[in-house]
Motif scaffolding. Structure first.
Motif, short mmCIF file in Angstrom:
data_model
loop_
_atom_site.label_atom_id
_atom_site.label_comp_id
_atom_site.label_asym_id
_atom_site.label_seq_id
_atom_site.Cartn_x
_atom_site.Cartn_y
_atom_site.Cartn_z
N LYS A 205 0.85 -1.18 0.00
CA LYS A 205 0.00 0.00 0.00
C LYS A 205 0.89 1.24 0.00
CE LYS A 205 -3.05 2.59 3.11
NZ LYS A 205 -3.75 2.61 4.41
N ARG A 206 0.51 2.25 -0.80
CA ARG A 206 1.34 3.45 -0.86
C ARG A 206 0.51 4.65 -1.28
NH1 ARG A 206 1.79 -0.28 -4.62
NH2 ARG A 206 1.97 0.22 -6.84
N GLU A 207 1.04 5.83 -0.99
CA GLU A 207 0.38 7.08 -1.36
C GLU A 207 1.45 8.01 -1.94
OE1 GLU A 207 -1.83 8.64 1.96
OE2 GLU A 207 -3.02 6.80 2.19
N TRP A 208 1.06 8.82 -2.92
CA TRP A 208 2.05 9.74 -3.49
C TRP A 208 1.42 11.08 -3.84
CZ3 TRP A 208 1.54 11.68 -8.47
CH2 TRP A 208 0.69 11.00 -9.35
N SER A 209 2.26 12.10 -3.87
CA SER A 209 1.81 13.45 -4.19
C SER A 209 2.98 14.23 -4.78
CB SER A 209 1.26 14.15 -2.94
OG SER A 209 2.21 14.10 -1.89
N ASP A 218 9.95 20.52 -8.59
CA ASP A 218 8.93 19.54 -8.23
C ASP A 218 9.55 18.31 -7.59
OD1 ASP A 218 7.03 21.22 -9.20
OD2 ASP A 218 6.58 20.06 -11.01
N ILE A 219 8.94 17.87 -6.49
CA ILE A 219 9.42 16.69 -5.76
C ILE A 219 8.28 15.70 -5.65
CG2 ILE A 219 10.37 15.87 -3.57
CD1 ILE A 219 11.38 18.76 -3.11
N LEU A 220 8.57 14.44 -5.93
CA LEU A 220 7.59 13.38 -5.78
C LEU A 220 7.76 12.75 -4.39
CD1 LEU A 220 5.47 11.30 -6.79
CD2 LEU A 220 7.38 10.04 -7.85
N TYR A 221 6.72 12.89 -3.56
CA TYR A 221 6.69 12.26 -2.24
C TYR A 221 5.93 10.95 -2.35
CZ TYR A 221 8.29 15.84 1.18
OH TYR A 221 9.03 16.70 1.97
N VAL A 222 6.52 9.86 -1.86
CA VAL A 222 5.83 8.57 -1.83
C VAL A 222 5.93 8.02 -0.41
CG1 VAL A 222 5.65 6.24 -2.79
CG2 VAL A 222 6.52 8.12 -4.22
N GLU A 223 4.79 7.70 0.19
CA GLU A 223 4.76 7.07 1.51
C GLU A 223 4.31 5.62 1.34
OE1 GLU A 223 4.40 11.33 1.67
OE2 GLU A 223 2.63 10.07 1.28
N SER A 231 -2.63 2.79 9.26
CA SER A 231 -3.01 3.84 8.32
C SER A 231 -1.82 4.74 8.01
CB SER A 231 -4.12 4.72 8.91
OG SER A 231 -5.27 3.98 9.22
N ILE A 232 -1.89 5.37 6.83
CA ILE A 232 -1.02 6.49 6.50
C ILE A 232 -1.92 7.72 6.59
CG2 ILE A 232 0.46 7.57 4.77
CD1 ILE A 232 0.78 4.78 3.48
#
Length: 297
Positions: A205-209, A218-223, A231-232
């Protein structure tokens, strides 16, 4: 055994792993791997344990955990005895003085506490997960148009252990877009697991913004979630004005990972971090610590 580089002492140390015996058995034995695939990697397993960590019955674990892993209670914003459950302790806030931040706009800081690996001039199809294992950024975020922006860029992988401070922050001022969520499994992100599960980051499971940084483009954040991460939680306001060091979110119980991708020629990573990463060692880092500078031609 997990060896990492302590930047302050300039010595290699052995990580004290929460549940180390369990992890070794699960990811190294045929029986453990079978149980992993049948139950442990599933959402229901992590959800059930997450529910326990949210209950009052988990509170009794806090004192022993602090003692076993020598966690500094003087950094806590709140007295640990006031936490209602283990997840309150795990996702604790810290005093502002506990993690000082350099306001210099040219200084790159760590987004959180953890063990850091850094890679430059990345191949989007062969990003290093751990020595000998790679994954594709296209598979990680499932958005080719965004992924291609970071060709030949820089990748930071920050692994948060269960013993670490589990809130993650913005490394610069700017504006962050909304979060994209991708469903997945709940494998551990410990190096023991990374050596045994190919493409692990792309399976969990992951989330990105996308963070539109004022000074690093621009920076890609991935959790990335992990075993027992209930939970994230994203706490930032999408499209709102962000200051350097502002909180982006936090993880509930479990080890987790924050991955940052920078475009080509936007950052210069500190040489000691690059050296250790090239040798295959993570470096222990704290949130707000200087890890590089703005790239200059």
């Amino acid at each position: 055994m997990i060896k990492y580089f302590n930047r302050k002492s300039k010595k290699y140390e052995i990580e004290k792993v929460a549940g180390g015996t369990y992890l070794n058995w699960t990811y190294s034995s045929p029986c453990g791997m079978k149980l992993l695939e049948l139950i442990i990697k599933k959402k229901v397993f992590s959800k059930l344990y997450g529910n326990f960590c949210n209950s009052k019955y988990s509170k009794k674990k806090i004192s022993q955990f602090i003692k076993d892993f020598n966690i500094d209670i003087n950094e806590f914003r709140e007295n640990y005895k006031n936490f209602r459950c283990f997840n309150d302790f795990f996702s604790r806030s810290l005093k502002d003085t506990a993690r000082p931040i350099d306001s210099n706009k040219n200084i790159l800081i760590s987004p959180g506490d953890g063990r850091l690996m850094v890679y430059e001039n990345i191949d989007l199809n062969k990003i290093v997960q751990i020595k000998g294992y790679t994954y594709s950024l296209f598979d990680l975020i499932d958005d080719p148009k965004i992924a291609v922006k970071f060709k030949n860029g820089t990748c930071l992988i920050l692994r948060l252990c269960p013993t670490d401070y589990h809130r993650f922050h913005f490394i610069d001022s700017g504006i962050c877009e909304s979060t994209h969520k991708i469903k997945g499994n709940y494998y551990s992100v410990n190096p023991i697991a990374l050596k045994n599960i190919a493409n692990l980051f792309c399976k969990n499971k992951r989330e990105w913004s996308i963070f539109h940084s004022d000074n690093f483009s621009d920076i890609l954040y991935v959790e990335v979630g992990a075993t027992c991460v209930g939970s994230i939680i994203q706490t930032y306001l999408p499209e709102g004005t962000i200051k350097k060091g502002d909180e982006k979110g936090y993880f509930k119980f479990g080890g987790s990972t924050v991955i940052l991708f920078f475009e080509q020629n936007k950052v210069t990573i500190d040489k000691d971090l690059l050296k250790q990463s090239n040798l295959g060692y993570e470096t222990k880092i704290l949130m707000g610590e200087t890890i590089g500078t703005k790239f200059t031609y």
